[in-house]
Design a protein around this motif. Structure first.
Motif, PDB file in Angstrom:
ATOM      1  N   VAL A   3       0.645   4.559  22.830  1.00  0.00           N
ATOM      2  CA  VAL A   3       0.848   3.824  24.085  1.00  0.00           C
ATOM      3  C   VAL A   3       1.818   4.564  25.001  1.00  0.00           C
ATOM      4  O   VAL A   3       1.558   4.752  26.196  1.00  0.00           O
ATOM      5  CB  VAL A   3       1.365   2.399  23.791  1.00  0.00           C
ATOM      6  N   VAL A   4       2.955   5.002  24.440  1.00  0.00           N
ATOM      7  CA  VAL A   4       3.983   5.656  25.261  1.00  0.00           C
ATOM      8  C   VAL A   4       3.487   6.998  25.790  1.00  0.00           C
ATOM      9  O   VAL A   4       3.676   7.317  26.971  1.00  0.00           O
ATOM     10  CB  VAL A   4       5.288   5.835  24.462  1.00  0.00           C
ATOM     11  N   LEU A   5       2.839   7.799  24.932  1.00  0.00           N
ATOM     12  CA  LEU A   5       2.364   9.099  25.392  1.00  0.00           C
ATOM     13  C   LEU A   5       1.289   8.955  26.467  1.00  0.00           C
ATOM     14  O   LEU A   5       1.215   9.786  27.382  1.00  0.00           O
ATOM     15  CB  LEU A   5       1.818   9.918  24.221  1.00  0.00           C
ATOM     16  N   SER A   6       0.473   7.909  26.369  1.00  0.00           N
ATOM     17  CA  SER A   6      -0.533   7.686  27.413  1.00  0.00           C
ATOM     18  C   SER A   6       0.153   7.393  28.744  1.00  0.00           C
ATOM     19  O   SER A   6      -0.258   7.890  29.799  1.00  0.00           O
ATOM     20  CB  SER A   6      -1.454   6.529  27.020  1.00  0.00           C
ATOM     21  N   GLY A   7       1.239   6.601  28.683  1.00  0.00           N
ATOM     22  CA  GLY A   7       1.993   6.312  29.901  1.00  0.00           C
ATOM     23  C   GLY A   7       2.710   7.532  30.434  1.00  0.00           C
ATOM     24  O   GLY A   7       2.732   7.789  31.646  1.00  0.00           O
ATOM     25  N   VAL A   8       3.288   8.326  29.523  1.00  0.00           N
ATOM     26  CA  VAL A   8       3.991   9.539  29.938  1.00  0.00           C
ATOM     27  C   VAL A   8       3.025  10.534  30.568  1.00  0.00           C
ATOM     28  O   VAL A   8       3.362  11.225  31.542  1.00  0.00           O
ATOM     29  CB  VAL A   8       4.718  10.183  28.737  1.00  0.00           C
ATOM     30  N   ASN A   9       1.816  10.609  30.018  1.00  0.00           N
ATOM     31  CA  ASN A   9       0.810  11.511  30.582  1.00  0.00           C
ATOM     32  C   ASN A   9       0.532  11.174  32.042  1.00  0.00           C
ATOM     33  O   ASN A   9       0.400  12.064  32.887  1.00  0.00           O
ATOM     34  CB  ASN A   9      -0.480  11.417  29.770  1.00  0.00           C
ATOM     35  N   GLY A  61      -1.419  14.624  26.941  1.00  0.00           N
ATOM     36  CA  GLY A  61      -2.728  14.578  27.582  1.00  0.00           C
ATOM     37  C   GLY A  61      -3.847  14.438  26.570  1.00  0.00           C
ATOM     38  O   GLY A  61      -4.817  13.697  26.784  1.00  0.00           O
ATOM     39  N   THR A  62      -3.722  15.148  25.444  1.00  0.00           N
ATOM     40  CA  THR A  62      -4.748  15.073  24.400  1.00  0.00           C
ATOM     41  C   THR A  62      -4.820  13.674  23.800  1.00  0.00           C
ATOM     42  O   THR A  62      -5.913  13.144  23.559  1.00  0.00           O
ATOM     43  CB  THR A  62      -4.450  16.099  23.288  1.00  0.00           C
ATOM     44  N   VAL A  63      -3.660  13.073  23.543  1.00  0.00           N
ATOM     45  CA  VAL A  63      -3.637  11.707  22.997  1.00  0.00           C
ATOM     46  C   VAL A  63      -4.283  10.738  23.985  1.00  0.00           C
ATOM     47  O   VAL A  63      -5.071   9.862  23.592  1.00  0.00           O
ATOM     48  CB  VAL A  63      -2.193  11.277  22.679  1.00  0.00           C
ATOM     49  N   SER A  64      -3.966  10.893  25.267  1.00  0.00           N
ATOM     50  CA  SER A  64      -4.561  10.025  26.287  1.00  0.00           C
ATOM     51  C   SER A  64      -6.080  10.184  26.321  1.00  0.00           C
ATOM     52  O   SER A  64      -6.824   9.196  26.405  1.00  0.00           O
ATOM     53  CB  SER A  64      -3.955  10.348  27.658  1.00  0.00           C
ATOM     54  N   GLN A  65      -6.561  11.419  26.224  1.00  0.00           N
ATOM     55  CA  GLN A  65      -8.008  11.667  26.217  1.00  0.00           C
ATOM     56  C   GLN A  65      -8.659  11.094  24.963  1.00  0.00           C
ATOM     57  O   GLN A  65      -9.786  10.596  25.014  1.00  0.00           O
ATOM     58  CB  GLN A  65      -8.273  13.168  26.298  1.00  0.00           C
TER      59      GLN A  65
END
Length: 314
Positions: free
Chosen positions: A93-99, A197-201
């Motif tokens: 969740v956090v990495l998607s927001g940070v992306n 970015g990879t986690v968000s994708q």
């Protein structure tokens, strides 16, 4: 019901740790100290070895189930699974927001990271002494390693699978150390933005698969995610154990080395901002106010955390 409630609380503690681990400069190990599970976490992680892993995996055969259960209990497996689920949820969740923030507000985001890292270094200073040549040498080595690695990463280290594997190994192992952030080491290695970015994708790919819109995005990112996770497992077996051994044998010198890594890593967000400014044509003078404001906010966040953990012995 009490058991279920305890597991739910542990899951929430994992979310707190994962949220910290997902941002550079804040240590999940520090959160583990604050919420009272650090010693249990270290005991569980260091109890994992290849022998016990084999015994757990051998549980696929009915005759081996009792021994597999015993091995699972020896590594506190239920604790690690529930805590890991919370950490994983928060990281995604956090990495998607940070992306999103890195794409839309890169200067302020890296400014916030700079403040997190600087305040983390300041908070650790009180527990480190450089009164011997050995400790001074360790501090110099740690600073140079982080400082030079930041420069190499910014000039094209790339994000090949071997680099992602290394990033996973050092980042996951750092999660169990108070004061050192796994995400900070990803920034030093130049992999933080790439992995966020990879986690968000990957999340988008999972959503597309569930809704019947194809699996192309998921297939594209799975090799990177899998490589990172395998690196993380290797890191737990090697790097984390090595650091724990170093802390047991030469605690002060090891802490000096770890602190100097944080100080040397301050170069990384500055280089990232410089790259963004060069791409946009904006000057440092114009970007400095929002960078500085975000850095102050990041530092304040760490100082609040440090205030709550100040009475806890590392």
């Amino acid at each position: 019901m009490a058991g279920l409630r305890n597991w739910a609380i542990l899951y929430l503690k994992g979310i707190a740790m994962g949220s910290a681990d997902a941002v550079p400069g804040v240590s999940g190990g520090t959160i583990a100290l604050i919420v009272g599970i650090y010693e249990r976490l270290i005991a569980a992680v260091t109890a994992i070895d290849l022998g016990r892993v084999r015994r757990v995996l051998a549980g696929v055969r009915p005759t081996n189930i009792p021994d597999a259960r015993a091995a699972f209990h020896e590594v506190d497996g239920a604790f690690l699974l529930v805590l890991g689920a919370g950490i994983g949820t928060a990281v995604i969740v956090v990495l998607s927001g940070v992306n999103y923030l890195l794409a839309s507000r890169p200067i302020a985001t890296y400014g916030f990271f700079f403040g997190l890292i600087a305040a983390s270094a300041g908070a650790l200073l009180g527990g480190v002494s450089l009164d011997t040549p050995r400790r001074k040498a360790a501090a110099v080595a740690g600073f140079l390693l982080a400082f030079l690695a930041s420069g190499v990463a910014s000039t094209g280290l790339g994000s090949s699978l071997p680099v992602v594997f290394l990033a996973g190994a050092v980042a996951v192992s750092a999660m169990v150390l108070p004061g050192i952030s796994g995400s900070l080491l990803l920034v030093v290695l130049g992999q933080y933005e790439y992995m966020s970015g990879t986690v968000s994708q990957t999340v988008d790919g999972l959503a597309a698969l569930v809704t019947g819109n194809g699996s192309d995005a998921l297939v594209e990112t799975l090799p990177t995610v899998a490589t990172f996770l395998v690196g993380g497992v290797v890191g737990l077996f090697t790097i984390a154990h090595a650091v724990q051994y170093a802390l047991a044998r030469a605690r002060s010198a090891t802490l000096a080395f770890l602190l100097s890594l944080v100080v040397g890593a301050l170069r990384a967000p500055l280089l990232e901002v410089s790259v963004r400014l060069a791409e946009s044509g904006e000057s440092w003078r114009a970007a400095a106010p929002r960078f500085a404001l975000a850095a102050v906010a990041g530092a304040a966040f760490v100082l609040v955390l440090d205030r709550y953990s100040a009475a806890i012995e590392y």
